[in-house]
Design a protein around this motif. Structure first.
Motif, short mmCIF file in Angstrom:
data_model
loop_
_atom_site.label_atom_id
_atom_site.label_comp_id
_atom_site.label_asym_id
_atom_site.label_seq_id
_atom_site.Cartn_x
_atom_site.Cartn_y
_atom_site.Cartn_z
N GLN A 30 0.85 -1.16 -0.13
CA GLN A 30 -0.17 -0.07 0.19
C GLN A 30 0.75 1.25 -0.18
O GLN A 30 0.36 2.27 -0.31
N HIS A 171 1.60 -1.61 -11.56
CA HIS A 171 1.32 -1.59 -10.13
C HIS A 171 2.74 -1.60 -9.43
O HIS A 171 2.44 -0.99 -8.27
N GLU A 174 2.02 2.10 -7.92
CA GLU A 174 0.84 2.44 -7.09
C GLU A 174 1.07 2.67 -5.59
O GLU A 174 1.89 1.95 -5.15
N THR A 176 -1.34 3.65 -2.46
CA THR A 176 -2.72 3.86 -1.85
C THR A 176 -2.68 4.32 -0.28
O THR A 176 -3.66 5.02 0.05
N ASN A 177 -1.51 4.47 0.20
CA ASN A 177 -1.46 4.99 1.60
C ASN A 177 -0.06 5.78 1.51
O ASN A 177 0.97 5.33 1.59
N THR A 178 -0.09 7.01 1.74
CA THR A 178 1.13 7.96 2.07
C THR A 178 1.33 8.37 3.52
O THR A 178 2.40 9.37 3.45
N SER A 242 -2.95 -5.83 -7.53
CA SER A 242 -2.84 -4.58 -7.43
C SER A 242 -2.88 -3.92 -5.78
O SER A 242 -3.03 -4.89 -5.00
N ALA A 243 -2.48 -2.86 -5.43
CA ALA A 243 -2.23 -2.39 -4.02
C ALA A 243 -3.65 -2.43 -3.57
O ALA A 243 -3.99 -2.67 -2.23
N GLU A 244 -4.92 -2.18 -4.26
CA GLU A 244 -6.29 -2.25 -3.56
C GLU A 244 -6.45 -3.47 -3.28
O GLU A 244 -7.19 -3.80 -2.50
N LYS A 248 -6.74 -5.72 0.98
CA LYS A 248 -7.93 -6.31 1.58
C LYS A 248 -7.75 -7.54 2.40
O LYS A 248 -8.66 -8.18 2.90
#
Length: 386
Positions: A30, A171, A174, A176-178, A242-244, A248
């Motif tokens: 992420q 990918h 990518e 999703t979290n910085t 993918s990071a998404e 999960k």
């Protein structure tokens, strides 16, 4: 480097490589590959330096099969007591985890052949058989570990070869979290993934005729192998999912199932890898505890065998539920025993300067590197408390 030293490096690498490898992509994906890779390199460098400090202490005090002798000679009776307490808490917890995991794998394996085996019997059988290998001596562990490690690396190469054709380089970029605080929190997982330090005193005694430079290279190679495996696996998984998707997943089995749905045969391959990684880690940790008990109690190998494996086995059988809640604190124990205690040992040794002319090995970096190691340990504690 001769085969004995190479085998020792593989013991170090095999002790480090475990189920944490499969979990690393889930916790780092992420944040993007750049941030995740840099953090992993930082954790590796700090852990390896601390391991070299323990190597220096082992060499300068004349070894000893376990940390008991090293702690007594460098930290006194009080330091010896604290070191032994922390080390036993950590090693017993780890062996309990490996026995629980191995018992589950053995039960599933036997069921696949149409046989019935309870979890209790699976755990006992695994502990007795694997314990006999450890009790046979470091030489036997070394030779078996070489075979297991070669198979494990072959399985990893097959896995990477299967994943590469379906990878998407998009990918890699990518994230999703910085949030840097969330990134720092993953340090505990990474640090535990390089937890090979307990085997160093045993390997110093095992390689008595090796030069100090050879022992240093043994530790460096042993730490570089898991680093390379972790990075390759991280890139392969991130490129395939993918990071998404990865954020999960809440456990390793879900990750394996996701990869299996896209790549035929991956489930079996990764199950084999997980089993081998668990076994090599068990052998390394159990060897450390076995030699520690020989060093501390000075009993014959049969008595030492019972002392080494009875408590982890009983814990795995009767206290599995309580253990799982306690395991989260193992990372804190590891910071003290793997970072702070080797620092104190070296500080006392270098202050006393009571070393003979042939005990001249010293980790590079001097006081500046020691200060950085102190900050590294404080960083790890902060990462687990925030």
């Amino acid at each position: 480097m001769n085969t004995k030293l190479l085998g020792s490096s593989l013991i170090i690498a095999g002790t480090a490589l475990g189920a944490g490898m499969l979990a690393i992509p889930m916790v780092l994906a992420q944040f993007g590959l750049l941030s995740g890779s840099l953090l992993m390199l930082f954790i590796w460098s700090g852990t390896t330096y601390a391991a070299l400090l323990l190597l220096e202490a082992s060499i300068k005090v004349g070894g000893g099969l376990g940390m008991n002798t090293i702690a007594r000679k460098t930290l006194g009776k009080g330091g010896q007591l604290i070191t032994n307490g922390l080390l036993y808490a950590l090693l017993v917890c780890l062996l309990m985890a490996y026995i629980i995991g191995a018992g589950d794998l053995l039960q599933k394996l036997v069921t696949g052949f149409g046989l019935e085996l309870s979890m209790l019997h699976s755990q006992i059988i695994f502990t007795v058989l694997a314990g006999c290998i450890v009790a046979a001596g470091t030489g036997v562990v070394d030779k078996l570990n070489r075979v297991l490690f070669i198979i494990m690396i072959a399985v990893l190469i097959i896995t990477l070869a299967a994943l590469i054709p379906g990878m998407s380089f998009n990918h890699f970029f990518e994230a999703t979290n910085t949030n840097n605080v969330d990134l720092i929190k993953t340090s505990a997982v990474l640090f535990t993934s390089f937890g090979f330090f307990p085997v160093i005193p045993s390997l110093v005694s095992y390689n008595k005729k090796a030069t100090h430079k050879q022992l240093r290279n043994m530790v460096l190679l042993g730490s570089l192998i898991p680093l390379g495996c972790y990075l390759l696996w991280l890139y392969a998984v991130v490129g395939s999912l993918s990071a998404e998707q990865l954020i999960k997943f809440d456990n390793v089995s879900v990750l394996i199932d996701a990869l299996s749905s896209r790549f035929v045969g991956i489930h079996i391959i990764l199950s084999i890898f997980t089993g081998l990684a668990l076994l090599t880690s068990f052998l390394g940790v159990a060897m450390s505890l076995f030699d520690q008990n020989i060093d501390l109690f000075r009993k014959n190998r049969l008595v030492t065998y019972i002392l080494t494996f009875i408590l982890p086995l009983l814990g795995a059988i009767f206290a599995a539920n309580q253990f799982l809640s306690v395991l989260s604190y193992a990372g804190l124990i590891l910071v003290f025993i793997a970072v702070f205690i080797p620092m104190l040992m070296i500080r006392n040794i270098r202050k006393s300067a009571q070393t003979t002319s042939d005990n001249v090995y010293q980790v590079a970096g001097g006081a500046g590197a020691m200060l950085m190691s102190l900050f590294f340990g404080c960083f790890l504690i902060g990462a687990q408390l925030i």
